[in-house]
Design a protein around this motif. Structure first.
Motif, short mmCIF file in Angstrom:
data_model
loop_
_atom_site.label_atom_id
_atom_site.label_comp_id
_atom_site.label_asym_id
_atom_site.label_seq_id
_atom_site.Cartn_x
_atom_site.Cartn_y
_atom_site.Cartn_z
N TRP A 87 0.83 -1.21 0.00
CA TRP A 87 0.00 0.00 0.00
C TRP A 87 0.86 1.26 0.00
CZ3 TRP A 87 -0.54 3.73 3.94
CH2 TRP A 87 -1.58 4.64 3.74
N LEU A 88 1.94 1.23 0.80
CA LEU A 88 2.83 2.39 0.85
C LEU A 88 3.55 2.59 -0.49
CD1 LEU A 88 4.41 2.09 4.42
CD2 LEU A 88 2.77 3.80 3.62
N SER A 89 3.90 1.50 -1.15
CA SER A 89 4.55 1.62 -2.46
C SER A 89 3.61 2.26 -3.48
CB SER A 89 4.99 0.25 -2.95
OG SER A 89 5.92 -0.34 -2.05
N ALA A 90 2.32 1.88 -3.43
CA ALA A 90 1.35 2.47 -4.35
C ALA A 90 1.08 3.93 -4.01
CB ALA A 90 0.04 1.68 -4.30
N LEU A 91 1.29 4.30 -2.75
CA LEU A 91 1.01 5.67 -2.31
C LEU A 91 2.23 6.58 -2.44
CD1 LEU A 91 -1.64 6.79 -1.07
CD2 LEU A 91 -0.53 6.67 1.15
N LEU A 92 3.37 6.01 -2.82
CA LEU A 92 4.61 6.79 -2.89
C LEU A 92 4.52 7.99 -3.84
CD1 LEU A 92 7.50 6.93 -1.84
CD2 LEU A 92 8.20 5.48 -3.76
N PRO A 93 3.92 7.87 -5.04
CA PRO A 93 3.81 9.06 -5.90
C PRO A 93 3.06 10.21 -5.25
CG PRO A 93 3.35 7.08 -7.15
CD PRO A 93 3.43 6.67 -5.72
N LEU A 94 2.02 9.90 -4.47
CA LEU A 94 1.28 10.96 -3.79
C LEU A 94 2.12 11.61 -2.70
CD1 LEU A 94 -2.27 9.36 -3.41
CD2 LEU A 94 -1.66 11.34 -4.80
N CYS A 95 2.91 10.81 -1.99
CA CYS A 95 3.77 11.36 -0.94
C CYS A 95 4.83 12.29 -1.53
CB CYS A 95 4.43 10.23 -0.15
SG CYS A 95 3.26 9.23 0.80
N LYS A 96 5.34 11.96 -2.74
CA LYS A 96 6.35 12.81 -3.38
C LYS A 96 5.78 14.19 -3.73
CE LYS A 96 9.35 9.21 -5.25
NZ LYS A 96 9.90 8.58 -6.49
N LYS A 97 4.47 14.23 -4.03
CA LYS A 97 3.84 15.51 -4.34
C LYS A 97 3.84 16.46 -3.16
CE LYS A 97 0.66 13.97 -7.96
NZ LYS A 97 -0.76 13.87 -8.36
N LEU A 98 3.89 15.92 -1.95
CA LEU A 98 3.85 16.77 -0.77
C LEU A 98 5.14 17.57 -0.59
CD1 LEU A 98 2.18 14.29 1.75
CD2 LEU A 98 1.09 16.14 0.51
N ASN A 99 6.27 17.04 -1.08
CA ASN A 99 7.56 17.72 -0.96
C ASN A 99 7.84 18.11 0.50
OD1 ASN A 99 8.10 17.62 -3.76
ND2 ASN A 99 6.82 19.42 -4.09
N ALA A 100 7.67 17.16 1.39
CA ALA A 100 7.87 17.44 2.82
C ALA A 100 9.34 17.69 3.12
CB ALA A 100 7.34 16.28 3.65
N LYS A 101 9.60 18.73 3.91
CA LYS A 101 10.98 19.04 4.30
C LYS A 101 11.50 17.99 5.28
CE LYS A 101 10.48 24.05 3.70
NZ LYS A 101 10.56 25.37 4.37
N ASN A 102 10.66 17.61 6.24
CA ASN A 102 11.06 16.62 7.25
C ASN A 102 10.09 15.44 7.15
OD1 ASN A 102 11.99 15.20 9.42
ND2 ASN A 102 11.34 16.68 10.96
N CYS A 103 10.52 14.39 6.49
CA CYS A 103 9.65 13.23 6.24
C CYS A 103 10.20 12.02 7.00
CB CYS A 103 9.58 12.94 4.74
SG CYS A 103 8.37 11.68 4.32
N ASP A 104 9.36 11.38 7.82
CA ASP A 104 9.77 10.24 8.64
C ASP A 104 8.71 9.15 8.50
OD1 ASP A 104 10.89 8.51 10.42
OD2 ASP A 104 10.40 9.68 12.22
N VAL A 105 9.00 8.17 7.64
CA VAL A 105 8.05 7.09 7.38
C VAL A 105 8.76 5.76 7.55
CG1 VAL A 105 6.48 6.05 5.68
CG2 VAL A 105 6.76 8.54 5.74
N TRP A 106 8.22 4.89 8.39
CA TRP A 106 8.76 3.54 8.52
C TRP A 106 7.68 2.59 9.03
CZ3 TRP A 106 8.23 1.85 13.45
CH2 TRP A 106 8.33 2.78 14.49
N THR A 107 7.91 1.30 8.79
CA THR A 107 6.99 0.26 9.23
C THR A 107 7.76 -0.80 10.00
OG1 THR A 107 7.26 -1.02 7.19
CG2 THR A 107 5.49 0.64 7.24
N ASP A 108 7.04 -1.53 10.83
CA ASP A 108 7.66 -2.60 11.62
C ASP A 108 6.58 -3.65 11.90
OD1 ASP A 108 9.50 -4.07 12.95
OD2 ASP A 108 9.93 -2.58 14.51
N VAL A 109 6.99 -4.78 12.44
CA VAL A 109 6.07 -5.87 12.74
C VAL A 109 6.33 -6.37 14.15
CG1 VAL A 109 7.61 -7.61 11.75
CG2 VAL A 109 5.16 -8.08 11.91
#
Length: 237
Positions: free
Chosen positions: A139-161
């Motif tokens: 889901w995050l891979s499919a959402l990556l193009p939308l996240c790039k549009k945000l151009n966030a200065k400080n971006c912190d995204v991670w997942t864990d199990v």
């Protein structure tokens, strides 16, 4: 003539207000919700509200009313189980997608100073947990193009199990600047997407309650084992 002048002035004032730059800092982190608004270089904390400072003058002690001891019922001695929110992992992902899509629709028209998304997938069943973790990363891979549009200065995204806990943990925060006119557009798109997910959740709960009422009485262990076997057979083809 005077009416047209007044109407023109009002429309000009409304246009200026809609073009006024403001900001927002919204997030749900460490199990706590925080909402702040920014305007003209000032930051206004909307939630949680600050407690009023107590005055230095000592207040007279309040008289305590004598309460009669309540009789304890046998049910009160039993530890109460905490109710978990009735929402599936797919519905959580759908809500996050509605928020990001609603904001990403404006592309570079807004400025994002901070974007945080931490998701820990958890569950007692290793098979279901692993499947949910793979679904999250897809889901995050499919959402990556939308996240790039945000151009966030400080971006912190991670997942864990986590295979020990029984409920996923999500931290989400975004601090951005935009114009008031854009706020209405984002609110409409995010609200419409979230409403769609909530209506589907309500329908799911009704169908599950109806199916549970019609199903013959069986043990919870048999139902869980049967569901796991069916899902594994479907995944293996």
């Amino acid at each position: 003539m005077v009416f047209l002048i007044i109407l023109g002035v009002l429309l000009a004032i409304i246009a200026l207000i809609l073009l006024l730059p403001i900001g927002a800092d919204v997030g749900y982190e460490q199990g706590k919700l925080h909402v702040s608004a920014k305007a003209g270089g000032l930051t206004i904390k909307l939630f949680p509200r600050k407690k009023r400072a107590e005055s230095d003058e000592p207040k007279p002690p309040k008289k305590k009313k004598e309460k009669k001891p309540k009789e304890k019922k046998p049910e009160d001695d039993k530890p109460r189980e905490k109710k978990k929110p009735d929402i599936t992992f797919d519905e959580i992902l759908a809500l996050l997608k509605a928020v990001v899509e609603g904001i990403g629709w404006f592309g570079g028209k807004i400025r994002v100073d901070r974007f945080v998304l931490h998701v820990i997938v958890a569950g007692n069943d290793p098979y279901h947990t692993a499947m949910a973790y793979g679904k999250l990363n897809a889901w995050l891979s499919a959402l990556l193009p939308l996240c790039k549009k945000l151009n966030a200065k400080n971006c912190d995204v991670w997942t864990d199990v986590d295979f020990m806990d029984d409920w996923p943990h999500v931290d989400f925060a975004i601090a951005m600047s935009f114009r008031i006119g854009q706020l209405f557009g984002m609110g409409f798109r995010v609200g419409f997407g979230a409403l769609k997910v909530l209506l589907q959740r309500k329908k799911r709960i009704k169908l599950e309650a109806k199916a549970a009422a019609l199903a013959p009485p069986t043990s919870d262990t048999e139902n869980a084992d049967k569901q796991i076997d069916e899902e594994r057979m479907a995944a293996n083809g």
